[in-house]
Design a protein around this motif. Structure first.
Motif, PDB file in Angstrom:
ATOM      1  N   VAL A 278       0.856  -1.189   0.000  1.00 20.09           N
ATOM      2  CA  VAL A 278       0.000   0.000   0.000  1.00 20.09           C
ATOM      3  C   VAL A 278       0.891   1.238   0.000  1.00 20.09           C
ATOM      4  O   VAL A 278       2.086   1.145   0.317  1.00 20.09           O
ATOM      5  CB  VAL A 278      -0.920   0.005   1.235  1.00 20.09           C
ATOM      6  CG1 VAL A 278      -1.820  -1.203   1.236  1.00 20.09           C
ATOM      7  CG2 VAL A 278      -0.105   0.060   2.522  1.00 20.09           C
ATOM      8  N   PRO A 279       0.365   2.407  -0.378  1.00 20.57           N
ATOM      9  CA  PRO A 279       1.170   3.632  -0.316  1.00 20.57           C
ATOM     10  C   PRO A 279       1.715   3.869   1.094  1.00 20.57           C
ATOM     11  O   PRO A 279       1.063   3.535   2.092  1.00 20.57           O
ATOM     12  CB  PRO A 279       0.181   4.726  -0.729  1.00 20.57           C
ATOM     13  CG  PRO A 279      -0.861   4.017  -1.537  1.00 20.57           C
ATOM     14  CD  PRO A 279      -0.972   2.648  -0.947  1.00 20.57           C
ATOM     15  N   VAL A 280       2.901   4.455   1.177  1.00 18.29           N
ATOM     16  CA  VAL A 280       3.556   4.641   2.468  1.00 18.29           C
ATOM     17  C   VAL A 280       2.708   5.511   3.396  1.00 18.29           C
ATOM     18  O   VAL A 280       2.659   5.275   4.610  1.00 18.29           O
ATOM     19  CB  VAL A 280       4.961   5.260   2.261  1.00 18.29           C
ATOM     20  CG1 VAL A 280       5.636   5.518   3.598  1.00 18.29           C
ATOM     21  CG2 VAL A 280       5.828   4.345   1.422  1.00 18.29           C
ATOM     22  N   ASP A 281       2.026   6.516   2.851  1.00 19.89           N
ATOM     23  CA  ASP A 281       1.229   7.397   3.707  1.00 19.89           C
ATOM     24  C   ASP A 281      -0.094   6.762   4.134  1.00 19.89           C
ATOM     25  O   ASP A 281      -0.844   7.355   4.912  1.00 19.89           O
ATOM     26  CB  ASP A 281       0.968   8.724   3.003  1.00 19.89           C
ATOM     27  CG  ASP A 281       0.253   8.543   1.669  1.00 19.89           C
ATOM     28  OD1 ASP A 281       0.184   7.403   1.179  1.00 19.89           O
ATOM     29  OD2 ASP A 281      -0.219   9.554   1.107  1.00 19.89           O
ATOM     30  N   SER A 282      -0.395   5.546   3.636  1.00 18.91           N
ATOM     31  CA  SER A 282      -1.623   4.846   4.030  1.00 18.91           C
ATOM     32  C   SER A 282      -1.366   3.708   5.006  1.00 18.91           C
ATOM     33  O   SER A 282      -2.314   3.014   5.387  1.00 18.91           O
ATOM     34  CB  SER A 282      -2.326   4.292   2.778  1.00 18.91           C
ATOM     35  OG  SER A 282      -2.694   5.322   1.898  1.00 18.91           O
ATOM     36  N   VAL A 283      -0.102   3.508   5.383  1.00 17.42           N
ATOM     37  CA  VAL A 283       0.219   2.413   6.308  1.00 17.42           C
ATOM     38  C   VAL A 283      -0.463   2.638   7.657  1.00 17.42           C
ATOM     39  O   VAL A 283      -0.914   1.687   8.313  1.00 17.42           O
ATOM     40  CB  VAL A 283       1.745   2.290   6.483  1.00 17.42           C
ATOM     41  CG1 VAL A 283       2.088   1.247   7.531  1.00 17.42           C
ATOM     42  CG2 VAL A 283       2.401   1.925   5.159  1.00 17.42           C
ATOM     43  N   GLY A 284      -0.556   3.887   8.094  1.00 13.03           N
ATOM     44  CA  GLY A 284      -1.232   4.178   9.362  1.00 13.03           C
ATOM     45  C   GLY A 284      -2.688   3.741   9.339  1.00 13.03           C
ATOM     46  O   GLY A 284      -3.183   3.142  10.298  1.00 13.03           O
ATOM     47  N   ASP A 285      -3.397   4.021   8.238  1.00 16.61           N
ATOM     48  CA  ASP A 285      -4.791   3.575   8.109  1.00 16.61           C
ATOM     49  C   ASP A 285      -4.876   2.052   8.110  1.00 16.61           C
ATOM     50  O   ASP A 285      -5.797   1.476   8.708  1.00 16.61           O
ATOM     51  CB  ASP A 285      -5.395   4.126   6.816  1.00 16.61           C
ATOM     52  CG  ASP A 285      -5.532   5.634   6.835  1.00 16.61           C
ATOM     53  OD1 ASP A 285      -5.569   6.197   7.937  1.00 16.61           O
ATOM     54  OD2 ASP A 285      -5.581   6.247   5.756  1.00 16.61           O
ATOM     55  N   LEU A 286      -3.927   1.397   7.436  1.00 12.94           N
ATOM     56  CA  LEU A 286      -3.910  -0.063   7.391  1.00 12.94           C
ATOM     57  C   LEU A 286      -3.779  -0.645   8.798  1.00 12.94           C
ATOM     58  O   LEU A 286      -4.499  -1.581   9.171  1.00 12.94           O
ATOM     59  CB  LEU A 286      -2.756  -0.531   6.505  1.00 12.94           C
ATOM     60  CG  LEU A 286      -2.535  -2.038   6.385  1.00 12.94           C
ATOM     61  CD1 LEU A 286      -3.646  -2.660   5.533  1.00 12.94           C
ATOM     62  CD2 LEU A 286      -1.171  -2.347   5.774  1.00 12.94           C
ATOM     63  N   LEU A 287      -2.878  -0.086   9.606  1.00 16.51           N
ATOM     64  CA  LEU A 287      -2.665  -0.585  10.966  1.00 16.51           C
ATOM     65  C   LEU A 287      -3.876  -0.321  11.860  1.00 16.51           C
ATOM     66  O   LEU A 287      -4.230  -1.167  12.691  1.00 16.51           O
ATOM     67  CB  LEU A 287      -1.416   0.071  11.567  1.00 16.51           C
ATOM     68  CG  LEU A 287      -0.076  -0.379  10.967  1.00 16.51           C
ATOM     69  CD1 LEU A 287       1.046   0.520  11.455  1.00 16.51           C
ATOM     70  CD2 LEU A 287       0.209  -1.821  11.317  1.00 16.51           C
ATOM     71  N   VAL A 288      -4.520   0.829  11.683  1.00 13.50           N
ATOM     72  CA  VAL A 288      -5.699   1.156  12.505  1.00 13.50           C
ATOM     73  C   VAL A 288      -6.831   0.169  12.229  1.00 13.50           C
ATOM     74  O   VAL A 288      -7.458  -0.371  13.154  1.00 13.50           O
ATOM     75  CB  VAL A 288      -6.160   2.599  12.231  1.00 13.50           C
ATOM     76  CG1 VAL A 288      -7.541   2.850  12.829  1.00 13.50           C
ATOM     77  CG2 VAL A 288      -5.168   3.592  12.803  1.00 13.50           C
ATOM     78  N   GLY A 394      -5.151   3.280  -1.377  1.00 16.14           N
ATOM     79  CA  GLY A 394      -5.236   4.345  -0.384  1.00 16.14           C
ATOM     80  C   GLY A 394      -6.658   4.775  -0.122  1.00 16.14           C
ATOM     81  O   GLY A 394      -7.047   5.045   1.028  1.00 16.14           O
ATOM     82  N   VAL A 395      -7.491   4.830  -1.184  1.00 16.64           N
ATOM     83  CA  VAL A 395      -8.897   5.209  -1.037  1.00 16.64           C
ATOM     84  C   VAL A 395      -9.653   4.127  -0.276  1.00 16.64           C
ATOM     85  O   VAL A 395     -10.497   4.417   0.593  1.00 16.64           O
ATOM     86  CB  VAL A 395      -9.525   5.446  -2.428  1.00 16.64           C
ATOM     87  CG1 VAL A 395     -11.014   5.732  -2.300  1.00 16.64           C
ATOM     88  CG2 VAL A 395      -8.831   6.601  -3.131  1.00 16.64           C
ATOM     89  N   LYS A 396      -9.373   2.859  -0.575  1.00 11.79           N
ATOM     90  CA  LYS A 396     -10.037   1.766   0.146  1.00 11.79           C
ATOM     91  C   LYS A 396      -9.759   1.856   1.644  1.00 11.79           C
ATOM     92  O   LYS A 396     -10.661   1.662   2.461  1.00 11.79           O
ATOM     93  CB  LYS A 396      -9.544   0.421  -0.392  1.00 11.79           C
ATOM     94  CG  LYS A 396      -9.926   0.113  -1.828  1.00 11.79           C
ATOM     95  CD  LYS A 396      -9.350  -1.231  -2.247  1.00 11.79           C
ATOM     96  CE  LYS A 396      -9.619  -1.532  -3.704  1.00 11.79           C
ATOM     97  NZ  LYS A 396      -9.017  -2.817  -4.139  1.00 11.79           N
ATOM     98  N   LEU A 397      -8.509   2.139   1.984  1.00 11.61           N
ATOM     99  CA  LEU A 397      -8.158   2.229   3.401  1.00 11.61           C
ATOM    100  C   LEU A 397      -8.793   3.442   4.066  1.00 11.61           C
ATOM    101  O   LEU A 397      -9.184   3.387   5.245  1.00 11.61           O
ATOM    102  CB  LEU A 397      -6.640   2.271   3.550  1.00 11.61           C
ATOM    103  CG  LEU A 397      -5.930   0.933   3.315  1.00 11.61           C
ATOM    104  CD1 LEU A 397      -4.418   1.123   3.265  1.00 11.61           C
ATOM    105  CD2 LEU A 397      -6.292  -0.068   4.403  1.00 11.61           C
ATOM    106  N   LYS A 398      -8.892   4.561   3.351  1.00  7.14           N
ATOM    107  CA  LYS A 398      -9.549   5.734   3.931  1.00  7.14           C
ATOM    108  C   LYS A 398     -11.014   5.452   4.224  1.00  7.14           C
ATOM    109  O   LYS A 398     -11.556   5.877   5.254  1.00  7.14           O
ATOM    110  CB  LYS A 398      -9.411   6.924   2.983  1.00  7.14           C
ATOM    111  CG  LYS A 398      -8.027   7.550   2.964  1.00  7.14           C
ATOM    112  CD  LYS A 398      -7.994   8.755   2.040  1.00  7.14           C
ATOM    113  CE  LYS A 398      -6.596   9.391   2.028  1.00  7.14           C
ATOM    114  NZ  LYS A 398      -6.534  10.560   1.106  1.00  7.14           N
ATOM    115  N   ILE A 399     -11.680   4.704   3.296  1.00  9.36           N
ATOM    116  CA  ILE A 399     -13.088   4.358   3.518  1.00  9.36           C
ATOM    117  C   ILE A 399     -13.220   3.453   4.734  1.00  9.36           C
ATOM    118  O   ILE A 399     -14.100   3.648   5.593  1.00  9.36           O
ATOM    119  CB  ILE A 399     -13.667   3.683   2.257  1.00  9.36           C
ATOM    120  CG1 ILE A 399     -13.717   4.686   1.088  1.00  9.36           C
ATOM    121  CG2 ILE A 399     -15.056   3.131   2.537  1.00  9.36           C
ATOM    122  CD1 ILE A 399     -14.129   4.076  -0.225  1.00  9.36           C
ATOM    123  N   LEU A 400     -12.347   2.448   4.835  1.00  9.49           N
ATOM    124  CA  LEU A 400     -12.382   1.557   5.992  1.00  9.49           C
ATOM    125  C   LEU A 400     -12.073   2.308   7.283  1.00  9.49           C
ATOM    126  O   LEU A 400     -12.660   2.016   8.343  1.00  9.49           O
ATOM    127  CB  LEU A 400     -11.394   0.406   5.795  1.00  9.49           C
ATOM    128  CG  LEU A 400     -11.883  -0.765   4.945  1.00  9.49           C
ATOM    129  CD1 LEU A 400     -10.751  -1.736   4.659  1.00  9.49           C
ATOM    130  CD2 LEU A 400     -13.040  -1.488   5.631  1.00  9.49           C
TER     131      LEU A 400
END
Length: 600
Positions: A278-288, A394-400
């Protein structure tokens, strides 16, 4: 300027032949520039000591910066003296040889007795009191008359008349002692005799020629000698120069730490791995999202899954992957069960509340329409056409992430959090009770009473009577039984049991600490990697081997406050992190050796 132990303190001049491209050290609040780092630290250490005082207000026991702020605030208050009083007060101050206390009292008394032009007060008029303003003082001595202007509603002079001094009513002094104290100190440049600042003297027409008695060195104040001005102050400062040379007390801010000759050799910090899909700036969303699903898996009816499983599913182009469908369905079921805003939105659309493999995408579109965020508007049509897999990861993770934040507000999650808080408090109380018993046993041993002299029955009975242990339930009874053990192995077991329980009942993960550049370090119990988040949360990386963990520990300097705390936490959790890393490395090797089979 702030005073160092009531003595003036001169700032350093900039270094000679300073190159514009030269690296230097500058103190923020004094703008002093240093070439040598140790000199910079010494001077900064002096400024941080509470040996400074405010020159205007006289407040002491301050740091340099606190004294600087105090002087600025006092200077603002000193300028509140009414304009019509400034000139008379300056004339009384200029070349006065009185002590500060006597001068202050003389000025204050004079303002109460000698009324000056421009002063607003009250006077007797036709048997009553009326507001007026002194326009002119006529005569002198005891025969003074005052021409006053009577003030109307808008503070404008309506008419004038001449009144006697006895007819004037001055209910209070035109200026308070505290205001005069600040004004005297702010408006003078030297005392004994007092000399008004040159710019004020010029502005208000104060005669700058000293009187004859001052020229003949007569009438000078002979009070206690103070080192406030002149050469005596600089001589006194030489005695205090040892303050500048005080050694630096560690730990200090990490960015101020400089390597010394006796410091150990620090290894180079290992580079971070950044092989995220995933994009580096979306790793935080992935972990959350992943941590929430694992923490509330029973509530959501979700089976455990790894972070890599979620990352692979997010990056897949398929639209109906089982893992993503189950996560979305579980979150929608939770929101519907809560009967909140999303539930009401579905009722208005007359939608059924059952989420299936076919309808989950439509429910996702309804949710995005409800939250009304512009970044998701253009994605609704893509999802509705059945092309969810084509969205950027990144969009998928923001939605989640949005769904997770909405789920946290539901009553079911809040109730679960409350239960965990109660369990945490019970565990803390049990651990505190265990520590108390250990202290009592040690005390008894010192007094010559062995372990056999302790009444086990009383111990168990006291535990059951303890209010903090009356939480009920099987878990609390087990804790009470464990706490009643007095054998050496039993004590060790109890401590480890309590620590493990507290860790498992953790409400949310918190970072282990920060390094000198404010990067945050995260460790999750179910993931064998040590994650590193940049200070701005835009970049992520991780350490995934034991060698990298050991190398990281060798780069942390305990002279800095942040790296000192981080190293302490890493050492405390070292065994758990190392074990998790070993399991992670082993799992990665198994996956790499397993051949790919179509359909898996």
């Amino acid at each position: 300027m702030p005073l160092l132990k009531r003595s003036t303190f001169s700032l350093l001049e900039p270094p000679e032949n300073l190159d514009p491209n030269e690296d230097v050290f500058q103190i923020r609040f004094t703008n002093e520039i240093f070439r040598d780092y140790q000199e910079y630290l010494n001077r900064l250490n002096l400024y941080r000591q509470k040996v400074w005082s405010c020159e205007l207000s006289g407040k002491s026991n301050l740091t340099y910066e606190e004294a600087l702020v105090c002087e600025q605030q006092a200077g603002v208050k000193a300028r509140l003296l009414p304009k019509e009083l400034i000139a008379p007060v300056l004339r009384m101050i200029h070349y006065s040889t009185l002590s500060f206390t006597d001068l202050l009292e003389e000025v204050y008394s004079s303002l109460r007795l000698d009324l000056s032009e421009g002063l607003e007060l009250h006077a007797k008029k036709d048997g009553s009191e009326a507001a007026c303003k002194i326009l002119e003082v006529i005569g002198s001595g005891g025969t003074k008359l005052y021409e006053v202007g009577w003030l109307g509603q808008d503070n404008e002079v309506i008419n004038t008349s001449v009144v006697k001094a006895d007819d004037l009513i001055c209910k209070k002094a035109p200026a308070s002692r505290s205001l005069l104290k600040l004004f005297i100190r702010d408006s003078t440049s030297k005392r004994s005799p007092w000399i008004v600042n040159a710019d004020l003297a010029k502005k208000y027409g104060i005669d700058t020629e000293p009187p004859e008695d001052i020229m003949n060195d007569e009438g000078l104040y002979k009070g206690r000698k103070r080192f406030a001005y002149g050469e005596d102050a600089s001589k006194k400062f030489k005695k205090d120069e040892k303050l500048v040379e005080l050694p630096v007390k560690y730990p200090i801010d990490d960015l101020l730490v400089k390597l010394a000759a006796d410091d150990p050799v620090f290894s180079k910090r290992p580079p971070l791995s950044r092989d995220f899909r995933v994009p580096v700036d979306s790793v935080g969303d992935l972990l959350v999202v992943w941590d929430f699903c694992l923490s509330f898996g029973r509530l959501l009816c979700l089976s455990p899954f790894s972070l890599s499983d979620l990352e692979n599913a997010i990056c897949s182009k398929e639209s109906n992957l089982v893992l993503l469908v189950e996560i979305h369905a579980a979150l929608f079921h939770l929101l519907n069960k809560d009967e909140g805003a999303y539930f009401s939105f579905l009722l208005n659309k007359k939608r059924t509340l059952k989420v299936t493999l076919v309808t989950w995408a439509e429910y996702l579109c309804n949710y995005l329409e409800m939250i009304r965020k512009e970044e998701f508007f253009s994605k609704v049509s893509t999802i509705r056409r059945g092309h969810y897999g084509l969205l950027d990861s990144g969009v998928k993770l923001k939605i989640l992430r949005e769904l997770v934040e909405e789920a946290i507000t539901t009553s079911a999650v809040r109730q679960k959090l409350s239960e965990w808080i109660d369990q945490q408090q019970a565990l803390v109380a049990a651990k505190r009770e265990d520590a108390r018993k250990n202290r009592e046993e040690q005390k008894l041993k010192k007094e010559g009473v062995g372990e056999n002299g302790i009444n086990h029955t009383d111990t168990i009975q006291n535990d059951s009577e303890c209010p903090k242990n009356q939480c009920g339930g099987r878990e609390q009874k087990d804790l009470n039984i464990l706490l009643s053990r007095n054998t050496g192995d039993g004590k060790i077991f109890v401590r480890k049991h309590l620590e493990n329980e507290m860790e498992q009942q953790s409400l949310r993960p918190s970072h282990l600490g920060k390094d000198r550049l404010y990067n945050r370090y995260w460790f999750f119990r179910h993931e064998g990697r040590l994650f590193v988040e940049s200070a701005d949360s835009k970049e992520w990386g991780y350490y995934g081997t034991k060698e990298e963990l050991d190398a990281l520990l060798g780069t942390l300097n305990i002279k800095g406050v942040r790296e000192r705390a981080l190293k302490r936490q890493l050492i405390k959790s070292y065994d758990k992190i190392r074990c998790s890393i070993s399991l992670y490395v082993h799992a990665v090797l198994i996956i790499q050796r397993t051949p790919w089979i179509d359909g898996w």
